[in-house]
Motif scaffolding. Structure first.
Motif, PDB file in Angstrom:
ATOM      1  N   LYS A  47     -37.630 -22.375 -28.637  1.00  0.00           N
ATOM      2  CA  LYS A  47     -36.726 -21.229 -28.690  1.00  0.00           C
ATOM      3  C   LYS A  47     -36.658 -20.527 -27.336  1.00  0.00           C
ATOM      4  O   LYS A  47     -37.670 -20.361 -26.650  1.00  0.00           O
ATOM      5  N   ASP A  48     -35.449 -20.093 -26.979  1.00  0.00           N
ATOM      6  CA  ASP A  48     -35.227 -19.217 -25.822  1.00  0.00           C
ATOM      7  C   ASP A  48     -35.835 -19.780 -24.538  1.00  0.00           C
ATOM      8  O   ASP A  48     -36.526 -19.088 -23.787  1.00  0.00           O
ATOM      9  N   ALA A  51     -32.811 -21.449 -18.710  1.00  0.00           N
ATOM     10  CA  ALA A  51     -31.908 -22.558 -18.390  1.00  0.00           C
ATOM     11  C   ALA A  51     -32.502 -23.499 -17.352  1.00  0.00           C
ATOM     12  O   ALA A  51     -32.376 -24.722 -17.462  1.00  0.00           O
ATOM     13  N   MET A  70     -29.408 -29.216 -26.252  1.00  0.00           N
ATOM     14  CA  MET A  70     -29.447 -27.790 -25.911  1.00  0.00           C
ATOM     15  C   MET A  70     -28.034 -27.266 -25.799  1.00  0.00           C
ATOM     16  O   MET A  70     -27.059 -28.021 -25.950  1.00  0.00           O
ATOM     17  N   ALA A  71     -27.907 -25.976 -25.547  1.00  0.00           N
ATOM     18  CA  ALA A  71     -26.588 -25.355 -25.441  1.00  0.00           C
ATOM     19  C   ALA A  71     -25.763 -26.034 -24.349  1.00  0.00           C
ATOM     20  O   ALA A  71     -26.275 -26.379 -23.279  1.00  0.00           O
ATOM     21  N   VAL A  74     -25.817 -24.952 -20.473  1.00  0.00           N
ATOM     22  CA  VAL A  74     -27.010 -25.007 -19.633  1.00  0.00           C
ATOM     23  C   VAL A  74     -26.732 -25.761 -18.327  1.00  0.00           C
ATOM     24  O   VAL A  74     -27.102 -25.323 -17.243  1.00  0.00           O
ATOM     25  N   VAL A  79     -25.208 -20.137 -19.226  1.00  0.00           N
ATOM     26  CA  VAL A  79     -26.096 -19.423 -20.140  1.00  0.00           C
ATOM     27  C   VAL A  79     -27.447 -19.252 -19.461  1.00  0.00           C
ATOM     28  O   VAL A  79     -27.846 -20.065 -18.618  1.00  0.00           O
ATOM     29  N   LYS A  81     -30.419 -18.821 -21.210  1.00  0.00           N
ATOM     30  CA  LYS A  81     -31.489 -19.458 -21.976  1.00  0.00           C
ATOM     31  C   LYS A  81     -30.885 -20.207 -23.156  1.00  0.00           C
ATOM     32  O   LYS A  81     -29.721 -19.984 -23.523  1.00  0.00           O
ATOM     33  N   THR A  82     -31.659 -21.055 -23.754  1.00  0.00           N
ATOM     34  CA  THR A  82     -31.163 -21.901 -24.836  1.00  0.00           C
ATOM     35  C   THR A  82     -32.291 -22.350 -25.738  1.00  0.00           C
ATOM     36  O   THR A  82     -33.447 -22.447 -25.306  1.00  0.00           O
ATOM     37  N   ASP A  83     -31.973 -22.630 -26.986  1.00  0.00           N
ATOM     38  CA  ASP A  83     -32.904 -23.365 -27.840  1.00  0.00           C
ATOM     39  C   ASP A  83     -32.802 -24.834 -27.455  1.00  0.00           C
ATOM     40  O   ASP A  83     -31.752 -25.308 -27.000  1.00  0.00           O
ATOM     41  N   VAL A  84     -33.893 -25.559 -27.644  1.00  0.00           N
ATOM     42  CA  VAL A  84     -33.936 -26.969 -27.253  1.00  0.00           C
ATOM     43  C   VAL A  84     -34.530 -27.797 -28.381  1.00  0.00           C
ATOM     44  O   VAL A  84     -35.535 -27.406 -28.989  1.00  0.00           O
TER      45      VAL A  84
END
Length: 402
Positions: A47-48, A51, A70-71, A74, A79, A81-84
């Motif tokens: 989570k979070d 990038a 991921m988003a 990225v 963005v 930050k992203t979930d991965v």
């Protein structure tokens, strides 16, 4: 049919299953050791992730034959930050963990986190929790915790065991039916319940615990979130404190349990049913509760977690948690499941409290199949049978289910 038409798809849930399958086809023992890390596949969720770290992470796992989702923004830095999601075999993750410490951006800590998570997930041993009345042995078979409500307003039994003598008699009956633990509560926690003072809670519990600590041989648990009640119960010689608020309701609870080196059950709970990410939020809550317990001296090997079915969750959320119970393995702690007669069953089947035996049995069997270690139930005789039958299927390689 020809050999090239007869194909079987097998679910490989863990390394033990993979090893067994390879042994059955006659693979060499040394070869099995080499192949095992390639036979187990994982999906890890982060989570979070910043990038920059996410971009490096993707490059590194791709270089090792895995994948990371991921988003979309990225790669273009649109963005922050992203979930991965990382998709990889055990071997690919080992190679990733070996490389990440030199990358910076917090990836060294991620490497340690992945190692710990995989160790917890793959833990499959028999372990013991020391208790004054003898150890609880976890892993050989599912343990059954029998419920004794010393309350006038319990949702499940309507105050049937509010009288101390009736409560003690009921506890003896549950032990005779096969209960491994007796859980005694002096305050109803049903939806809409009226909280009671610590003094009133202890007034209800004291005469029951006075007798039970002398008369029964199995470990005794006290269901309370109040530190003063826990202290009195532990002084009396009870074995386990079962806190429905995971040490969050009373700031002294963690310290008291640590002082007495008590075994504890830490349950997830919250006000309302709003979540950003249901399972991730529940796991985060429980990790924080575990940290509170250990920081205050509770022995790590004496901590049990409970996902909190029916607490701070609506029907769909409860059903989702039930379907994902195996995910609690990442915490590295034994898991207790309490679904007995709960509204999740009543609302799903449109049945009153006194007609939820079959629904409870379904949740107990599913929970055991998904890795829970202890089930907390009202109908002990029936659920012991359900547990033993399910154990015969899912625990047959770990030892006796008797």
């Amino acid at each position: 049919m020809s050999w090239h038409d007869e194909i079987e798809v097998i679910t490989v849930a863990d390394a033990a299953t993979a090893a067994r399958l390879m042994q059955e086809v006659g693979a060499d023992a040394g070869g099995i050791d080499l192949m095992l890390p390639k036979a187990c596949f994982y999906c890890l969720k982060l989570k979070d992730v910043p990038a920059r770290a996410a971009n490096i992470l993707k490059q590194e796992i791709l270089a090792r034959g895995g994948e990371a989702a991921m988003a979309a923004g990225v790669a273009g830095w649109s963005v922050d930050k992203t979930d991965v999601l990382i998709f990889a075999t055990r071997r690919q993750l080992e190679l990733l963990v070996a490389k990440l410490p030199v990358q910076g951006f917090g990836l060294d800590k991620l490497a340690a986190g992945i190692k710990t998570t995989l160790a917890n997930w793959e833990r499959n041993d028999v372990r013991e929790i020391g208790c004054p009345r003898g150890p609880l042995v976890l892993g050989k078979r599912t343990l059954v915790m029998g419920i004794v409500n010393v309350t006038p307003d319990s949702f499940s039994d309507g105050g049937q065991f509010y009288d101390p003598g009736a409560a003690v008699e009921h506890a003896h009956q549950l032990v005779a039916e096969g209960a491994d633990i007796i859980d005694v509560g002096g305050e109803s926690t049903r939806p809409g319940h009226e909280p009671v003072s610590a003094a009133e809670e202890w007034r209800r519990l004291e005469p029951v615990l006075t007798r039970l600590t002398r008369e029964i041989k199995v470990p005794i648990s006290v269901d309370t979130y109040k530190a003063s009640t826990a202290r009195r119960a532990l002084e009396m010689g009870v074995d386990i404190i079962n806190d429905i608020w995971g040490f969050r309701a009373d700031p002294e609870m963690a310290r008291v349990c640590g002082q007495y080196q008590a075994a504890v059950v830490l349950m997830h709970n919250q006000e309302g049913t709003s979540y950003k990410d249901l399972m991730f939020d529940i796991l985060t809550f429980l990790r924080q509760s575990i940290r509170m317990a250990e920081d205050n001296g509770v022995p790590p090997e004496k901590i049990i977690v409970d996902p909190g079915i029916g607490f701070g969750k609506d029907l769909d959320q409860n059903l989702e948690v039930m379907g994902r119970l195996e995910e609690f393995k990442v915490l590295g702690k034994p898991v207790l499941l309490g679904t007995s007669r709960k509204s999740m069953i009543g609302r799903t089947l449109d049945l009153p409290v006194d007609q939820r035996l079959e629904g409870t049995a379904a949740t107990v069997a599913l929970g055991i199949a998904r890795g829970v270690d202890i089930v907390r139930v009202h109908d002990v005789r029936a659920m012991v049978r359900v547990a033993r039958m399910t154990d015969a299927i899912v625990r047959r390689k770990k030892g006796s289910t008797r």
